[in-house]
Enzyme design. Structure first.
Site, PDB file in Angstrom:
ATOM      1  N   ASP A  75     -78.592 -68.214 -26.673  1.00  0.00           N
ATOM      2  CA  ASP A  75     -77.400 -66.545 -27.242  1.00  0.00           C
ATOM      3  C   ASP A  75     -77.976 -65.940 -27.269  1.00  0.00           C
ATOM      4  O   ASP A  75     -77.347 -65.033 -28.104  1.00  0.00           O
ATOM      5  CB  ASP A  75     -76.390 -67.408 -28.535  1.00  0.00           C
ATOM      6  CG  ASP A  75     -76.214 -68.485 -28.491  1.00  0.00           C
ATOM      7  OD1 ASP A  75     -75.111 -69.331 -26.594  1.00  0.00           O
ATOM      8  OD2 ASP A  75     -76.162 -69.607 -28.778  1.00  0.00           O
TER       9      ASP A  75
ATOM     10  N   THR B  46     -81.321 -79.750 -26.705  1.00  0.00           N
ATOM     11  CA  THR B  46     -81.122 -79.798 -24.836  1.00  0.00           C
ATOM     12  C   THR B  46     -82.094 -81.456 -24.145  1.00  0.00           C
ATOM     13  O   THR B  46     -82.454 -81.786 -24.656  1.00  0.00           O
ATOM     14  CB  THR B  46     -80.876 -78.446 -24.248  1.00  0.00           C
ATOM     15  OG1 THR B  46     -79.578 -78.747 -23.678  1.00  0.00           O
ATOM     16  CG2 THR B  46     -82.225 -78.617 -23.578  1.00  0.00           C
TER      17      THR B  46
ATOM     18  N   GLN C 128     -80.119 -71.865 -21.708  1.00  0.00           N
ATOM     19  CA  GLN C 128     -80.143 -72.310 -23.571  1.00  0.00           C
ATOM     20  C   GLN C 128     -81.780 -71.486 -23.402  1.00  0.00           C
ATOM     21  O   GLN C 128     -81.933 -70.262 -23.700  1.00  0.00           O
ATOM     22  CB  GLN C 128     -80.427 -73.696 -23.972  1.00  0.00           C
ATOM     23  CG  GLN C 128     -79.964 -74.370 -23.535  1.00  0.00           C
ATOM     24  CD  GLN C 128     -79.080 -74.976 -22.052  1.00  0.00           C
ATOM     25  OE1 GLN C 128     -80.164 -75.345 -21.700  1.00  0.00           O
ATOM     26  NE2 GLN C 128     -78.026 -75.520 -22.087  1.00  0.00           N
TER      27      GLN C 128
ATOM     28  N   ASP D 279     -77.965 -53.086 -32.670  1.00  0.00           N
ATOM     29  CA  ASP D 279     -77.273 -52.558 -33.046  1.00  0.00           C
ATOM     30  C   ASP D 279     -76.330 -52.832 -33.741  1.00  0.00           C
ATOM     31  O   ASP D 279     -75.716 -52.605 -34.997  1.00  0.00           O
ATOM     32  CB  ASP D 279     -76.327 -52.040 -31.442  1.00  0.00           C
ATOM     33  CG  ASP D 279     -75.776 -53.151 -31.026  1.00  0.00           C
ATOM     34  OD1 ASP D 279     -76.443 -53.327 -30.441  1.00  0.00           O
ATOM     35  OD2 ASP D 279     -74.665 -52.772 -31.398  1.00  0.00           O
TER      36      ASP D 279
ATOM     37  N   GLY E  77     -73.632 -71.165 -21.268  1.00  0.00           N
ATOM     38  CA  GLY E  77     -72.802 -69.921 -20.893  1.00  0.00           C
ATOM     39  C   GLY E  77     -73.596 -68.606 -20.758  1.00  0.00           C
ATOM     40  O   GLY E  77     -74.262 -68.626 -21.825  1.00  0.00           O
ATOM     41  N   HIS E  78     -73.274 -67.772 -19.914  1.00  0.00           N
ATOM     42  CA  HIS E  78     -73.760 -65.999 -19.185  1.00  0.00           C
ATOM     43  C   HIS E  78     -72.496 -65.622 -19.505  1.00  0.00           C
ATOM     44  O   HIS E  78     -71.692 -65.934 -18.485  1.00  0.00           O
ATOM     45  CB  HIS E  78     -74.613 -66.224 -18.225  1.00  0.00           C
ATOM     46  CG  HIS E  78     -75.604 -66.736 -18.925  1.00  0.00           C
ATOM     47  ND1 HIS E  78     -76.373 -66.813 -19.750  1.00  0.00           N
ATOM     48  CD2 HIS E  78     -76.558 -67.208 -17.378  1.00  0.00           C
ATOM     49  CE1 HIS E  78     -77.290 -67.924 -19.909  1.00  0.00           C
ATOM     50  NE2 HIS E  78     -77.658 -68.149 -18.143  1.00  0.00           N
TER      51      HIS E  78
ATOM     52  N   LYS F  71     -78.999 -63.274 -23.036  1.00  0.00           N
ATOM     53  CA  LYS F  71     -79.361 -63.385 -22.097  1.00  0.00           C
ATOM     54  C   LYS F  71     -78.322 -63.077 -20.412  1.00  0.00           C
ATOM     55  O   LYS F  71     -78.943 -62.432 -19.673  1.00  0.00           O
ATOM     56  CB  LYS F  71     -80.024 -65.122 -21.165  1.00  0.00           C
ATOM     57  CG  LYS F  71     -81.024 -65.459 -21.737  1.00  0.00           C
ATOM     58  CD  LYS F  71     -81.429 -66.306 -21.542  1.00  0.00           C
ATOM     59  CE  LYS F  71     -80.926 -67.732 -21.949  1.00  0.00           C
ATOM     60  NZ  LYS F  71     -80.264 -67.849 -23.391  1.00  0.00           N
TER      61      LYS F  71
END
Length: 430
Positions: free
Chosen positions: A13, A239, A224, A333, A40-41, A16
């Site tokens: 997370d 994982t 991951q 940020d 997930g991306h 990527k």
């Protein structure tokens, strides 16, 4: 020109999706080499948001070849659904621009059932998997009883494979009080899905060698993060595959010399989903603030991520075990407006200082972070596209991270917008 492997240097997370998309515009071939549809991306291209799990990030860009390598485990139903969903967003996905290794292991319904049943049986000791069957599928691969994509083209062989697989899985399901899998029903499901996925089958190792010989740029896309690596992560809360860059070669059928640069995606703070040790975790207002400002919810699961200060020890360890040559620092940020920032530079365990995280879970659980405190900044860094746009204290924070982790920041991301990126060195330049 160099070929680049992109991996996460924390617990996943790290952002990527944006970085891989930014790089995929410069690549000719984009390769997934491990993991499954638990990763997930999220990509934002020309104002359109794409949520990918199995498909390489290159699929949303025309004239790119996307490859799913042999190190990935593929749920054929999830793959077909994702292809159709992305097509509905106007993206052309065909056997010409998507190739899947003929020897990938398939994730089948028994894998998901077993995954969820074991997690439920563990109760409070559950690892925190997504329940999608990734772990059990890798177990079958290692146990030499897996069904592979090429098997779908041979019904007789497929029937034999299912006999071997179900002897194992039905025994486990019985032991967990679950109903057994009916072979005839599973066979019918596989023969029904086969025509939707078999057109993408290819000899990926041969395809990548041809691309290399012709001088094409290859981007290896990890899933991951290094701290979830089955060998080098916080075991057993990991994982079921190797997530470090070394897997890019084995998981795609290329030699390690093909990979010239390794870019480690690194968040400017730390997050983690699921159970397991997290020395710099913040259970206070700052941790909540990081989660809210960073929108820290899983792309696949929607689960809230645990948040904490940047842990230089873990990132340095990931850089060393993964051969990372430069880092892409993301979400700077999110730290805007904090009066002071802390960085974990070591641990105290039973009165002794450690400059690494020990492999022992018992010692990991006792790790108390040792912090350095740096001044924060009140100005906004969001959208900055050059060093001159950053507050001096933000620059100092980034430079100190470089010193602590032992690798240069080659890319700096200051918002989810792909163009809000400060490039210090092009990874493809070698």
């Amino acid at each position: 020109m160099a070929n680049v492997a992109v991996v996460g240097s924390q617990w996943g997370d790290e952002g990527k999706g944006k970085i891989v998309d930014w790089l995929s515009e410069r690549a000719d071939v984009v390769v997934r080499f491990q993991g499954g549809h638990n990763a997930g991306h999220t990509l934002v291209v020309d104002g359109v948001t794409y949520k990918l799990s199995l498909l390489p990030s290159g699929v949303v860009r025309p004239h790119k070849l996307s490859v799913i390598g042999n190190g990935v485990v593929v749920d054929p139903w999830a793959l077909a659904e994702e292809i159709e969903r992305i097509r509905e967003q106007g993206v052309a996905i065909t056997p010409d621009n998507l190739k899947i290794a003929e020897n990938v292991t398939l994730i089948l319904p028994p894998h998901g059932r077993l995954d969820r049943a074991r997690e439920a049986a563990q109760g409070k000791k559950a690892i925190g998997t997504t329940g999608r069957g990734i772990g059990p599928a890798y177990e079958d691969k290692v146990g030499r009883r897996a069904v592979r994509l090429c098997d779908l083209a041979d019904p007789d062989l497929l029937s034999d494979r299912l006999d071997q697989l179900l002897v194992h899985h039905n025994a486990l399901l019985r032991g967990l009080g679950e109903t057994e899998i009916d072979k005839a029903e599973l066979m019918a499901q596989l023969l029904e899905i086969a025509p939707k996925v078999l057109p993408y089958v290819d000899r990926v190792w041969q395809r990548l060698e041809a691309a290399r010989r012709s001088g094409k740029r290859i981007l290896f896309e990890g899933a991951q993060g290094a701290l979830l690596d089955v060998d080098h992560g916080t075991y057993p809360y990991v994982t079921s595959s190797n997530t470090v860059a070394g897997q890019a070669a084995a998981g795609s059928g290329t030699g390690p010399a093909v990979i010239n640069q390794v870019l480690g995606i690194t968040k400017a703070y730390t997050t983690r989903v699921g159970s397991g040790p997290f020395p710099t975790e913040l259970d206070d207002e700052i941790g909540q603030r990081l989660g809210e400002r960073g929108r820290e919810f899983g792309t696949v699961t929607g689960r809230r991520r645990r948040c904490g200060w940047f842990d230089a020890v873990l990132v340095r360890q990931a850089i060393q075990t993964g051969g990372i040559t430069g880092i892409a620092l993301t979400k700077l940020d999110v730290l805007d407006g904090l009066s002071e920032l802390k960085i974990g530079v070591g641990y105290e365990i039973d009165g002794q200082r450690y400059d690494y995280l020990p492999a022992s879970p018992a010692l990991q659980a006792k790790a108390v972070p040792i912090y350095e405190t740096l001044p924060g900044w009140g100005e906004s860094t969001q959208g900055a596209r050059s060093w001159g746009d950053l507050p001096a204290t933000a620059v100092k924070y980034v430079r100190h991270i470089e010193e602590l982790v032992g690798a240069p920041v080659t890319l700096l991301s200051t918002s989810p917008d792909r163009d809000d990126t400060i490039l210090m060195r092009d990874p493809f330049a070698g």
